[in-house]
Design a protein around this motif. Structure first.
Motif, PDB file in Angstrom:
ATOM      1  N   GLU A 137      35.136  43.506  32.680  1.00  0.00           N
ATOM      2  CA  GLU A 137      35.044  43.629  33.982  1.00  0.00           C
ATOM      3  C   GLU A 137      35.743  42.710  34.649  1.00  0.00           C
ATOM      4  N   ILE A 138      36.753  43.196  35.664  1.00  0.00           N
ATOM      5  CA  ILE A 138      37.564  42.413  36.422  1.00  0.00           C
ATOM      6  C   ILE A 138      36.821  42.214  37.693  1.00  0.00           C
ATOM      7  N   GLY A 139      36.688  40.898  38.399  1.00  0.00           N
ATOM      8  CA  GLY A 139      36.139  40.814  39.769  1.00  0.00           C
ATOM      9  C   GLY A 139      34.934  39.730  39.711  1.00  0.00           C
ATOM     10  N   LYS A 140      34.747  39.296  38.404  1.00  0.00           N
ATOM     11  CA  LYS A 140      33.330  38.140  38.333  1.00  0.00           C
ATOM     12  C   LYS A 140      33.724  37.058  39.039  1.00  0.00           C
ATOM     13  N   THR A 141      35.156  36.655  39.268  1.00  0.00           N
ATOM     14  CA  THR A 141      35.297  35.375  40.129  1.00  0.00           C
ATOM     15  C   THR A 141      36.120  35.549  41.398  1.00  0.00           C
ATOM     16  N   PHE A 142      35.759  34.965  42.277  1.00  0.00           N
ATOM     17  CA  PHE A 142      36.488  35.027  43.547  1.00  0.00           C
ATOM     18  C   PHE A 142      38.074  35.005  43.290  1.00  0.00           C
ATOM     19  N   GLU A 143      38.327  34.029  42.350  1.00  0.00           N
ATOM     20  CA  GLU A 143      39.888  34.158  42.114  1.00  0.00           C
ATOM     21  C   GLU A 143      40.362  35.470  41.819  1.00  0.00           C
ATOM     22  N   GLU A 144      40.035  36.221  40.883  1.00  0.00           N
ATOM     23  CA  GLU A 144      40.264  37.287  40.334  1.00  0.00           C
ATOM     24  C   GLU A 144      40.310  38.444  41.486  1.00  0.00           C
ATOM     25  N   LEU A 145      39.556  38.596  42.495  1.00  0.00           N
ATOM     26  CA  LEU A 145      39.418  39.407  43.587  1.00  0.00           C
ATOM     27  C   LEU A 145      40.631  38.840  44.421  1.00  0.00           C
ATOM     28  N   LYS A 146      40.790  37.648  44.816  1.00  0.00           N
ATOM     29  CA  LYS A 146      41.861  37.281  45.619  1.00  0.00           C
ATOM     30  C   LYS A 146      43.231  37.698  45.031  1.00  0.00           C
ATOM     31  N   THR A 183      24.470  40.379  45.342  1.00  0.00           N
ATOM     32  CA  THR A 183      23.866  39.020  45.156  1.00  0.00           C
ATOM     33  C   THR A 183      23.375  39.087  43.753  1.00  0.00           C
ATOM     34  N   CYS A 184      22.997  39.945  43.169  1.00  0.00           N
ATOM     35  CA  CYS A 184      22.768  40.174  41.639  1.00  0.00           C
ATOM     36  C   CYS A 184      23.749  39.661  40.847  1.00  0.00           C
ATOM     37  N   HIS A 185      24.991  40.508  41.243  1.00  0.00           N
ATOM     38  CA  HIS A 185      26.388  40.162  40.432  1.00  0.00           C
ATOM     39  C   HIS A 185      26.706  38.752  40.624  1.00  0.00           C
ATOM     40  N   ILE A 186      26.923  38.292  41.627  1.00  0.00           N
ATOM     41  CA  ILE A 186      27.186  36.756  41.449  1.00  0.00           C
ATOM     42  C   ILE A 186      26.378  36.037  41.001  1.00  0.00           C
ATOM     43  N   TYR A 187      25.332  35.931  41.171  1.00  0.00           N
ATOM     44  CA  TYR A 187      24.314  35.009  40.591  1.00  0.00           C
ATOM     45  C   TYR A 187      24.491  35.135  39.037  1.00  0.00           C
ATOM     46  N   GLY A 208      27.654  33.371  37.500  1.00  0.00           N
ATOM     47  CA  GLY A 208      27.633  32.044  37.709  1.00  0.00           C
ATOM     48  C   GLY A 208      27.715  31.311  39.055  1.00  0.00           C
ATOM     49  N   TYR A 209      27.561  32.205  40.089  1.00  0.00           N
ATOM     50  CA  TYR A 209      27.584  31.621  41.406  1.00  0.00           C
ATOM     51  C   TYR A 209      26.035  31.189  41.842  1.00  0.00           C
ATOM     52  N   LEU A 245      23.540  27.818  47.755  1.00  0.00           N
ATOM     53  CA  LEU A 245      24.280  28.844  48.769  1.00  0.00           C
ATOM     54  C   LEU A 245      25.293  28.344  49.467  1.00  0.00           C
ATOM     55  N   ASP A 246      25.333  27.118  50.314  1.00  0.00           N
ATOM     56  CA  ASP A 246      26.447  26.704  51.112  1.00  0.00           C
ATOM     57  C   ASP A 246      27.500  26.632  50.289  1.00  0.00           C
ATOM     58  N   ASN A 247      27.462  25.950  49.342  1.00  0.00           N
ATOM     59  CA  ASN A 247      28.731  25.679  48.523  1.00  0.00           C
ATOM     60  C   ASN A 247      29.377  27.047  48.051  1.00  0.00           C
ATOM     61  N   VAL A 248      28.611  28.003  47.537  1.00  0.00           N
ATOM     62  CA  VAL A 248      29.064  29.214  47.236  1.00  0.00           C
ATOM     63  C   VAL A 248      29.913  29.882  48.148  1.00  0.00           C
ATOM     64  N   LEU A 249      29.259  29.922  49.409  1.00  0.00           N
ATOM     65  CA  LEU A 249      29.849  30.493  50.468  1.00  0.00           C
ATOM     66  C   LEU A 249      31.081  29.831  51.088  1.00  0.00           C
TER      67      LEU A 249
END
Length: 276
Positions: free
Chosen positions: A149-158, A176-180, A183-184, A190-194
């Motif tokens: 899958e592509i899109g597991k990191t914020f960097e890939e989406l960017k 929420t299920c997916h990002i948890y 590895g987020y 939560l604050d740091n993830v956002l």
């Protein structure tokens, strides 16, 4: 607070809107076509008029259209890629006739060709299909990272967004299920993830939330949704999530393994826990 669930439009959009009202929702998500196939129902103008009336009378928020699972914009197989391009373009055209301006899709699987290859394929379709004149915001969904899958990191989406010419029409649907599972740690950090999301993608691109608990452990890279409060995220973490100031006014859609009665119970629980 705009909150709803995934509902079927097999009996029409107006029927789905009526079901949403019955369960205390003021928005809903729907598949644009058969989620495991490719066929799309004809759009009934009378049905759409009824939908608009229900939405107005019940102060609905934005609806969320979900592309079928059969779309793989990252595929190296030409027949798969061509189908994805056809369905994506057709969906955007159809959505211009429906009061729905959010279209969500799973970025795709590179199936062994590599992330960069997959991102080039995805952006290729987006640049070919999106004209810049659409009233629809196209949303990339955050993924759990299973398989290729592509899109597991914020960097890939960017990286995808940066390659799209009309990037002003690109946004994110955060699951929420997916990002948890990716590895987020939205339970303990939560604050740091956002903050990381804001720094990498920009919080202004966050347009929809899939609120799901998870059957699997943190960083498992598994996509298994659970009912709210019955999984590894837990009710407290999900309540903290929806009450975070950076999530305010973003439509929240449930994709938990439920029937209507279960969705109604979850919506009641979340509304009673919402502090805004």
């Amino acid at each position: 607070m705009y909150i709803g669930s995934h509902l079927s439009i097999s009996k029409g959009f107006a029927n789905a809107a009526e079901e949403a009202v019955e369960i205390g929702a003021n928005t809903f998500q729907f598949f644009t076509r058969n989620p495991r196939g490719g066929k799309a129902k004809d759009i009934d103008s009378e049905d759409i008029l009824k939908l608009k009336k229900i939405m107005k009378e019940n102060n609905f928020g934005p609806l969320l259209a979900h592309a079928p699972y059969t779309l793989n914009l990252a595929s190296y197989k030409e027949h798969v890629y061509d189908f994805a391009k056809m369905a994506f373009k057709d969906d955007l055209n159809r959505l211009e006739k429906i009061p729905c301006d959010l279209y969500n899709f799973h970025p795709g699987n590179h199936t062994g060709k590599g992330v960069e290859y997959g991102i080039d394929r995805i952006s290729g379709i987006l640049n070919e299909v999106i004209t810049g004149n659409e009233s629809t915001m196209v949303l990339l969904e955050t993924m759990s990272g299973k398989g290729t899958e592509i899109g597991k990191t914020f960097e890939e989406l960017k990286m995808i967004i940066d390659k799209v010419k009309y990037s002003e029409l690109m946004g994110i649907c955060l699951d929420t299920c997916h990002i948890y599972s990716a590895g987020y740690d939205i339970v303990n950090d939560l604050d740091n993830v956002l903050e990381k999301f804001d720094n990498i993608i920009g919080i202004d691109r966050l347009k929809a939330i899939h609120l799901n608990d998870s059957m699997k452990e943190f960083a498992s890279n598994k996509d298994r949704h659970e009912k709210i409060g019955e999984g590894t995220l837990g009710l407290e973490a999900l309540v903290n999530f929806i009450n975070h100031p950076q999530i305010a006014n973003i439509p929240i859609l449930l994709e938990t393994p439920n029937e209507l009665a279960g969705y109604k119970k979850e919506i009641e629980t979340l509304r009673s826990s919402y502090n805004k």
